[in-house]
Design an enzyme around this catalytic site. Structure first.
Site, PDB file in Angstrom:
ATOM      1  N   HIS A   8      -4.210   1.492   7.600  1.00  0.00           N
ATOM      2  CA  HIS A   8      -2.655   1.834   7.216  1.00  0.00           C
ATOM      3  C   HIS A   8      -2.059   2.276   8.687  1.00  0.00           C
ATOM      4  O   HIS A   8      -2.613   2.998   9.505  1.00  0.00           O
ATOM      5  CB  HIS A   8      -2.459   2.906   6.298  1.00  0.00           C
ATOM      6  CG  HIS A   8      -3.135   2.689   5.016  1.00  0.00           C
ATOM      7  ND1 HIS A   8      -3.772   3.368   4.138  1.00  0.00           N
ATOM      8  CD2 HIS A   8      -2.793   1.468   4.333  1.00  0.00           C
ATOM      9  CE1 HIS A   8      -4.108   2.766   3.024  1.00  0.00           C
ATOM     10  NE2 HIS A   8      -3.614   1.411   3.075  1.00  0.00           N
TER      11      HIS A   8
ATOM     12  N   GLU B 223       0.908  -1.299  -0.092  1.00  0.00           N
ATOM     13  CA  GLU B 223      -0.179   0.095  -0.025  1.00  0.00           C
ATOM     14  C   GLU B 223       0.821   1.329   0.101  1.00  0.00           C
ATOM     15  O   GLU B 223       0.290   2.341   0.411  1.00  0.00           O
ATOM     16  CB  GLU B 223      -0.897  -0.107   1.049  1.00  0.00           C
ATOM     17  CG  GLU B 223      -1.698  -1.395   1.243  1.00  0.00           C
ATOM     18  CD  GLU B 223      -3.139  -1.099   0.772  1.00  0.00           C
ATOM     19  OE1 GLU B 223      -3.646  -0.038   0.658  1.00  0.00           O
ATOM     20  OE2 GLU B 223      -4.021  -1.963   0.160  1.00  0.00           O
TER      21      GLU B 223
ATOM     22  N   CYS C 249      -2.492  11.282   4.045  1.00  0.00           N
ATOM     23  CA  CYS C 249      -2.924  10.389   3.168  1.00  0.00           C
ATOM     24  C   CYS C 249      -2.838  11.148   1.680  1.00  0.00           C
ATOM     25  O   CYS C 249      -2.677  10.209   0.664  1.00  0.00           O
ATOM     26  CB  CYS C 249      -4.438  10.063   3.183  1.00  0.00           C
ATOM     27  SG  CYS C 249      -4.717   8.905   4.729  1.00  0.00           S
TER      28      CYS C 249
HETATM   29  O1  SUG Z   1      -7.681   2.661   0.923  1.00  0.00           O
HETATM   30  N1  SUG Z   1     -10.550   4.942   0.992  1.00  0.00           N
HETATM   31  C1  SUG Z   1      -9.293   4.806   1.105  1.00  0.00           C
HETATM   32  C2  SUG Z   1      -8.388   5.770   1.893  1.00  0.00           C
HETATM   33  C3  SUG Z   1      -6.866   5.755   1.936  1.00  0.00           C
HETATM   34  C4  SUG Z   1      -6.256   6.509   3.109  1.00  0.00           C
HETATM   35  N2  SUG Z   1      -4.998   6.727   2.755  1.00  0.00           N
HETATM   36  C5  SUG Z   1      -3.864   6.570   3.728  1.00  0.00           C
HETATM   37  N3  SUG Z   1      -4.274   6.378   4.972  1.00  0.00           N
HETATM   38  N4  SUG Z   1      -2.808   6.810   3.277  1.00  0.00           N
HETATM   39  C6  SUG Z   1      -8.680   3.454   1.414  1.00  0.00           C
HETATM   40  O2  SUG Z   1      -9.236   2.728   2.351  1.00  0.00           O
HETATM   41  C7  SUG Z   1     -12.765   4.639   0.205  1.00  0.00           C
HETATM   42  C8  SUG Z   1     -13.443   4.479  -1.084  1.00  0.00           C
HETATM   43  C9  SUG Z   1     -14.989   4.317  -0.990  1.00  0.00           C
HETATM   44  O3  SUG Z   1     -15.330   3.867   0.023  1.00  0.00           O
HETATM   45  O4  SUG Z   1     -15.586   4.977  -1.804  1.00  0.00           O
HETATM   46  C10 SUG Z   1     -11.187   4.296   0.062  1.00  0.00           C
HETATM   47  O5  SUG Z   1     -10.698   3.756  -0.657  1.00  0.00           O
END
Ligand code: SUG
Length: 409
Positions: free
Chosen positions: A228, A167, A340
């Site tokens: 994460h 990730e 993020c």
């Molecule tokens: O991968 N949310 C992302 C958020 C990522 C955040 N990034 C970090 N923490 N670095 C994920 O979970 C949700 C999309 C939705 O529900 O439509 C989403 O993909």
């Protein structure tokens, strides 16, 4: 070295699909109406603040969604058919999750790599289908932005198998030249661990990094929504700001790190802030910056300001000269805070000069992008809109215009 901040413009189909099992904000916002225009403007506003503070800000374009090629690969003849027969698949194929640039790649600065070049491994993001759709385009865009072979090395994403689940920088922190890689194992009871140790070991080898510490994420915090590491810890230069429950063997992790380099440890005890409060406020997803005059600032989401216990920690325990609270609620509702939204790329002056100039934030580019967003983005979105061909055409044109404005193909 100067730490360039790389953010992606949020795309016109930004939505709350409830797509990320284990990300409690994403799950909780499922099927709420979104505002893609506001989401893109909030992200752009953060980029402007970073730029105004004197820190180099690079901009990546949104990815083209819905991913029509994938929809066809899955056997549908049209977007309308996909909407009728498998709306959830269409929502996945329309996700703008590439906006969370911390998940784009793992980056190793030239100072720390064996061959003295900056190394990139795009994340394969295999744990979630919607996120796995980002990888190929992300790899392509990074190659366009950091194209000089003299300075930059682009590796392929790791094999697209759960064994190598990766990730990107969300589970990687550079602390005073030491690389902390945080992985999860399959011992969670509720939610999946998204980052594998195998992927991080491969990145260490291919990037040629020597000062490395691997730390296992506490499965209990994954089960509370810490999908994460950047939801429960953040590092910047010699500062390591983390929750005491973040790792399985926290003391061991700290002593390994300290063997390599001195650090300023700011540990948050659970009696000061529970894991639940950390996840709700996103305090550890704050974005730390060092300004050209050496001052340190931090950008926190307004959710921190609203939670007195989190706010008190930021304002009394962090070694910063200033705190900025930014409204990023469109992204936060999907579990994406300030950190993020950005990928950190530490560069020397010469490397920064080799970056594609057309993606570097300027006042002129800001005005141009803002105009495109205001004129072309919808201020509400729900999946049914995708069945309207003129809506889809507008989305395609908006992404095209932004891509061109950034000088990318
Ligand atoms: O991968 N949310 C992302 C958020 C990522 C955040 N990034 C970090 N923490 N670095 C994920 O979970 C949700 C999309 C939705 O529900 O439509 C989403 O993909």
């Amino acid at each position: 070295m100067i730490e360039a901040q790389v953010d992606t413009i949020v795309g016109p189909t930004h939505y709350y699909g409830g797509l990320s099992y284990g990300n409690v904000a994403s799950m909780g916002s499922r099927m709420q109406q979104s505002n893609p225009q506001l989401a893109a403007l909030q992200g752009l506003n953060k980029m402007k603040l970073v730029h105004d503070l004197g820190v180099p800000q690079l901009i990546l374009p949104p990815q083209m969604r819905p991913d029509v090629e994938m929809i066809e690969e899955l056997g549908f003849h049209s977007v309308e058919e996909a909407y009728k027969k498998a709306p959830q698949l269409l929502v996945q194929c329309s996700s703008q999750s590439a906006m969370w640039t911390a998940n784009a790649a793992t980056v190793t600065p030239s100072e720390d790599s064996a061959d003295g070049k900056v190394h990139f491994t795009p994340a394969n993001l295999v744990t979630n289908f919607h996120r796995s759709l980002e990888t190929a385009r992300t790899a392509d865009v990074l190659k366009q932005v950091f194209s000089s072979k003299r300075y930059f090395v682009h590796h392929d994403p790791l094999p697209a198998a759960q064994d190598f689940a990766d990730e990107g920088a969300a589970n990687h922190t550079r602390l005073n030249g030491v690389h902390l890689f945080v992985y999860g194992k399959g011992q969670t009871k509720i939610y999946p661990a998204r980052q594998s140790l195998l992927a991080q070991e491969a990145i260490k080898r291919r990037h040629g990094i020597s000062k490395v510490v691997f730390a296992e994420q506490n499965p209990k915090v994954i089960d509370q929504g810490v999908f994460h590491n950047d939801v429960i810890a953040v590092g910047h230069e010699d500062l390591f700001f983390f929750h005491e429950d973040a790792y399985v063997h926290t003391q061991e992790v700290l002593s390994k790190l300290l063997k390599y380099a001195p650090l300023n440890l700011v540990a948050v005890r659970k009696k000061e802030l529970t894991v639940e409060e950390a996840v709700k406020s996103y305090i550890f997803n704050s974005q730390f910056l060092t300004l050209p005059d050496g001052q340190h600032v931090v950008i926190c989401p307004t959710e921190v300001e609203k939670m007195p216990r989190a706010k008190a920690i930021v304002e009394t325990r962090l070694p910063v000269d200033r705190v900025y609270y930014l409204a990023l609620n469109q992204s936060m509702k999907n579990g994406g805070g300030p950190a993020c939204l950005r990928l950190r790329v530490p560069l020397t002056k010469a490397e920064l000069k080799a970056v594609k100039p057309s993606v570097i934030f300027t006042e002129g580019l800001y005005r141009k992008l803002k105009k495109i967003i205001i004129e072309n983005y919808p201020d509400s979105f729900s999946p049914r809109d995708l069945t309207d061909t003129s809506f889809r055409k507008n989305c395609t044109q908006a992404v095209d215009k932004i891509t061109k404005a950034l000088g990318l193909v």
